[in-house]
Design a protein around this motif. Sequence first.
Motif, PDB file in Angstrom:
ATOM      1  N   PHE A 100      26.852 -38.957   2.210  1.00 21.43           N
ATOM      2  CA  PHE A 100      27.722 -38.443   3.332  1.00 21.43           C
ATOM      3  C   PHE A 100      29.213 -38.023   2.458  1.00 21.43           C
ATOM      4  O   PHE A 100      29.511 -38.790   1.539  1.00 21.43           O
ATOM      5  N   PRO A 101      29.570 -37.141   3.061  1.00 26.17           N
ATOM      6  CA  PRO A 101      29.332 -36.054   4.167  1.00 26.17           C
ATOM      7  C   PRO A 101      28.068 -35.172   3.526  1.00 26.17           C
ATOM      8  O   PRO A 101      27.814 -34.745   2.259  1.00 26.17           O
ATOM      9  N   GLY A 102      27.341 -34.749   4.444  1.00 24.84           N
ATOM     10  CA  GLY A 102      26.000 -33.972   4.329  1.00 24.84           C
ATOM     11  C   GLY A 102      26.096 -32.700   3.961  1.00 24.84           C
ATOM     12  O   GLY A 102      25.145 -32.244   3.157  1.00 24.84           O
ATOM     13  N   GLY A 103      26.926 -31.964   4.501  1.00 32.61           N
ATOM     14  CA  GLY A 103      27.221 -30.673   4.547  1.00 32.61           C
ATOM     15  C   GLY A 103      27.467 -30.093   2.823  1.00 32.61           C
ATOM     16  O   GLY A 103      26.451 -29.524   2.370  1.00 32.61           O
ATOM     17  N   PRO A 104      28.111 -30.634   2.130  1.00 36.91           N
ATOM     18  CA  PRO A 104      28.062 -30.218   0.716  1.00 36.91           C
ATOM     19  C   PRO A 104      26.985 -30.699   0.005  1.00 36.91           C
ATOM     20  O   PRO A 104      26.602 -29.661  -0.970  1.00 36.91           O
ATOM     21  N   ALA A 105      26.203 -31.893   0.413  1.00 36.43           N
ATOM     22  CA  ALA A 105      25.220 -32.185  -0.326  1.00 36.43           C
ATOM     23  C   ALA A 105      23.862 -31.116   0.110  1.00 36.43           C
ATOM     24  O   ALA A 105      23.263 -31.067  -1.204  1.00 36.43           O
ATOM     25  N   ILE A 106      23.658 -30.833   1.212  1.00 37.60           N
ATOM     26  CA  ILE A 106      22.630 -29.717   1.566  1.00 37.60           C
ATOM     27  C   ILE A 106      22.958 -28.619   0.899  1.00 37.60           C
ATOM     28  O   ILE A 106      21.882 -27.993   0.281  1.00 37.60           O
ATOM     29  N   GLU A 107      24.127 -28.175   0.816  1.00 32.26           N
ATOM     30  CA  GLU A 107      24.278 -26.889   0.217  1.00 32.26           C
ATOM     31  C   GLU A 107      24.017 -26.916  -1.370  1.00 32.26           C
ATOM     32  O   GLU A 107      23.491 -25.864  -1.853  1.00 32.26           O
ATOM     33  N   HIS A 108      24.183 -27.879  -1.922  1.00 36.19           N
ATOM     34  CA  HIS A 108      23.997 -28.318  -3.427  1.00 36.19           C
ATOM     35  C   HIS A 108      22.397 -28.156  -3.429  1.00 36.19           C
ATOM     36  O   HIS A 108      22.100 -27.457  -4.466  1.00 36.19           O
ATOM     37  N   ALA A 128      32.695 -24.103   7.429  1.00 36.32           N
ATOM     38  CA  ALA A 128      33.022 -22.734   6.935  1.00 36.32           C
ATOM     39  C   ALA A 128      33.148 -22.796   5.329  1.00 36.32           C
ATOM     40  O   ALA A 128      33.509 -21.749   4.589  1.00 36.32           O
ATOM     41  N   ALA A 129      33.216 -23.953   4.758  1.00 36.47           N
ATOM     42  CA  ALA A 129      33.137 -24.315   3.241  1.00 36.47           C
ATOM     43  C   ALA A 129      31.850 -23.816   2.630  1.00 36.47           C
ATOM     44  O   ALA A 129      31.823 -23.447   1.419  1.00 36.47           O
ATOM     45  N   ASN A 130      30.914 -23.641   3.378  1.00 33.75           N
ATOM     46  CA  ASN A 130      29.532 -23.474   2.666  1.00 33.75           C
ATOM     47  C   ASN A 130      29.379 -21.899   2.567  1.00 33.75           C
ATOM     48  O   ASN A 130      29.360 -20.884   3.152  1.00 33.75           O
ATOM     49  N   GLY A 131      29.214 -21.788   1.285  1.00 29.24           N
ATOM     50  CA  GLY A 131      28.946 -20.419   0.561  1.00 29.24           C
ATOM     51  C   GLY A 131      28.025 -19.479   1.186  1.00 29.24           C
ATOM     52  O   GLY A 131      28.035 -18.237   1.365  1.00 29.24           O
ATOM     53  N   ALA A 161      36.213 -20.782  10.641  1.00 24.01           N
ATOM     54  CA  ALA A 161      37.136 -22.044  10.204  1.00 24.01           C
ATOM     55  C   ALA A 161      36.543 -23.219  10.325  1.00 24.01           C
ATOM     56  O   ALA A 161      35.328 -23.367  11.298  1.00 24.01           O
ATOM     57  N   GLY A 162      36.977 -24.438   9.926  1.00 29.97           N
ATOM     58  CA  GLY A 162      36.413 -25.629   9.930  1.00 29.97           C
ATOM     59  C   GLY A 162      35.482 -26.067   8.953  1.00 29.97           C
ATOM     60  O   GLY A 162      35.311 -25.067   8.000  1.00 29.97           O
ATOM     61  N   GLY A 163      35.221 -27.310   8.532  1.00 26.58           N
ATOM     62  CA  GLY A 163      34.577 -27.864   7.307  1.00 26.58           C
ATOM     63  C   GLY A 163      33.280 -27.059   6.939  1.00 26.58           C
ATOM     64  O   GLY A 163      33.110 -26.888   5.677  1.00 26.58           O
ATOM     65  N   PHE A 188      24.317 -30.821  10.036  1.00 27.54           N
ATOM     66  CA  PHE A 188      24.453 -31.197   8.414  1.00 27.54           C
ATOM     67  C   PHE A 188      24.383 -32.586   8.191  1.00 27.54           C
ATOM     68  O   PHE A 188      23.687 -33.073   7.237  1.00 27.54           O
ATOM     69  N   ASP A 189      25.170 -33.136   8.652  1.00 26.86           N
ATOM     70  CA  ASP A 189      25.337 -34.887   8.188  1.00 26.86           C
ATOM     71  C   ASP A 189      24.059 -35.715   8.601  1.00 26.86           C
ATOM     72  O   ASP A 189      23.632 -36.331   7.735  1.00 26.86           O
ATOM     73  N   LYS A 190      23.523 -35.250   9.705  1.00 28.76           N
ATOM     74  CA  LYS A 190      22.415 -35.876  10.210  1.00 28.76           C
ATOM     75  C   LYS A 190      21.277 -35.591   9.236  1.00 28.76           C
ATOM     76  O   LYS A 190      20.456 -36.141   9.004  1.00 28.76           O
TER      77      LYS A 190
HETATM   78  O1  KG4 Z   1      36.804 -29.644   9.505  1.00 26.95           O
HETATM   79  P1  KG4 Z   1      36.174 -30.811   8.924  1.00 26.95           P
HETATM   80  O2  KG4 Z   1      36.711 -31.142   7.543  1.00 26.95           O
HETATM   81  O3  KG4 Z   1      36.542 -31.889   9.815  1.00 26.95           O
HETATM   82  C1  KG4 Z   1      36.383 -32.214  11.108  1.00 26.95           C
HETATM   83  O4  KG4 Z   1      37.386 -31.702  11.868  1.00 26.95           O
HETATM   84  O5  KG4 Z   1      35.342 -32.237  11.694  1.00 26.95           O
HETATM   85  O6  KG4 Z   1      34.636 -30.826   8.793  1.00 26.95           O
HETATM   86  C2  KG4 Z   1      33.892 -31.797   8.357  1.00 26.95           C
HETATM   87  C3  KG4 Z   1      32.345 -31.295   8.310  1.00 26.95           C
HETATM   88  C4  KG4 Z   1      31.277 -32.492   8.039  1.00 26.95           C
HETATM   89  O7  KG4 Z   1      30.430 -32.464   8.878  1.00 26.95           O
HETATM   90  C5  KG4 Z   1      30.885 -31.879   6.500  1.00 26.95           C
HETATM   91  O8  KG4 Z   1      29.511 -32.209   6.407  1.00 26.95           O
HETATM   92  C6  KG4 Z   1      30.993 -30.411   6.727  1.00 26.95           C
HETATM   93  O9  KG4 Z   1      32.257 -30.066   7.501  1.00 26.95           O
HETATM   94  N1  KG4 Z   1      31.014 -29.413   5.694  1.00 26.95           N
HETATM   95  C7  KG4 Z   1      30.008 -28.743   5.318  1.00 26.95           C
HETATM   96  C8  KG4 Z   1      30.483 -28.321   4.027  1.00 26.95           C
HETATM   97  N2  KG4 Z   1      31.651 -28.940   3.635  1.00 26.95           N
HETATM   98  C9  KG4 Z   1      31.881 -29.711   4.540  1.00 26.95           C
HETATM   99  N3  KG4 Z   1      28.967 -28.151   5.879  1.00 26.95           N
HETATM  100  C10 KG4 Z   1      28.180 -27.512   5.385  1.00 26.95           C
HETATM  101  N4  KG4 Z   1      28.452 -26.723   4.059  1.00 26.95           N
HETATM  102  C11 KG4 Z   1      29.519 -27.527   3.380  1.00 26.95           C
HETATM  103  N5  KG4 Z   1      29.650 -26.862   2.093  1.00 26.95           N
END
Ligand code: KG4
Length: 351
Positions: free
Chosen positions: A176-184, A276-279, A272-274, A165-167
Amino acid sequence: MLVLGIETSCDETAVAVVDDDRRIRANCVLSQQAEHAPYGGIVPEIAARSHVDHLDGLIAQALSEAKIGFADLDGIAVTAGPGLIGGLIVGLMSAKAIALVHAKPLLAINHLEAHALTPRLLAPLDFPYLLLLISGGHCQFLIVHGVGHYQRLGTTVDDALGEAFDKAARILGLGFPGGPAIEHAAARGDGARFDLPRPMLGRSGCDFSFSGLKTALLHVVNGLPKPLAMSDIADLSASFQAAVADVLEDRLGHAAARFRAGAPSGRALVVAGGVAANGFLRARLEHAAKALKLTLIAPPPALCTDNAAMVAWAGIERLRLGLVDALDVAPRARWPLDPNARPAPGAGVKA
Ligand code: KG4
Ligand code: ZN
């Protein structure tokens, strides 16, 4: 039972106080995102220095929010790995000092175990359960048999999902971080416009691969007029997410079969893990889990991304079992949950 949790393994300085009635008395998270953003990724030295600057103040803040002093604590839980070694040292040294001065038990926590046990902080949940851990550094399926007892079913052979996601976000010029930006961005996009590859789809086993997806995205972007139009960014983000969701769904089918064979009494899939915040991904996983007769459990986004409440809770779980650590415990940059798991074929250092 009251436990202090400290988390400094990556780019969040976090401190929490949790009790064994599942009450989060304080949950302070200080993100370093702004400090790393100019570099497009996490700079380990900046992270470690920032933890040094902020940890003491955050511990004081957490204790004050919980309205307790060190003397009220029953244990000091701290992430001891895996993660960036400089940050781990900062957190572990502080935790050891508190444990020594105040004569409290020290609990050296595996960060991945903290993610894995988070659903039990929210509500009672029996072992065994199937865990999909998707974060910035990891992408794995595990059977959680019990505290300290994990069986890895599959992992990524290249990039972790959060890393992908970040790349991808960097390729699209998102922050950065990319995940939330891509989801948005994806929320306004058409996920069917670009036909991106679904790596590993249909293959046996439960391993993942994401580097080809990222490269395919780069090729598509190279063929589009610059600067990218907002609609292109939205459609590319949605197409990327759609490809990821298809892969997760396919891999889940394989993992569920192995879970049923290895832990027949299990009924729950925990994500679980970051990431997993992606709706969007949560909704797709919920649908897929239902079809497999599994109940999806996903912690709220704030407890999916790195935090110290999960560390404190893992400490409570271990303290209940008498799994206390000595004051000479060392930080570990690498610390797999399943010591018997062999690196996935083609895997680099991240196995
Ligand atoms: O678990 P975490 O907070 O930290 C680690 O232990 O790695 O995960 C961070 C990762 C980042 O790569 C971030 O882009 C991703 O979780 N992330 C998401 C979202 N929120 C955070 N990826 C996709 N959608 C999201 N909403
Ligand atoms: Zn994490």
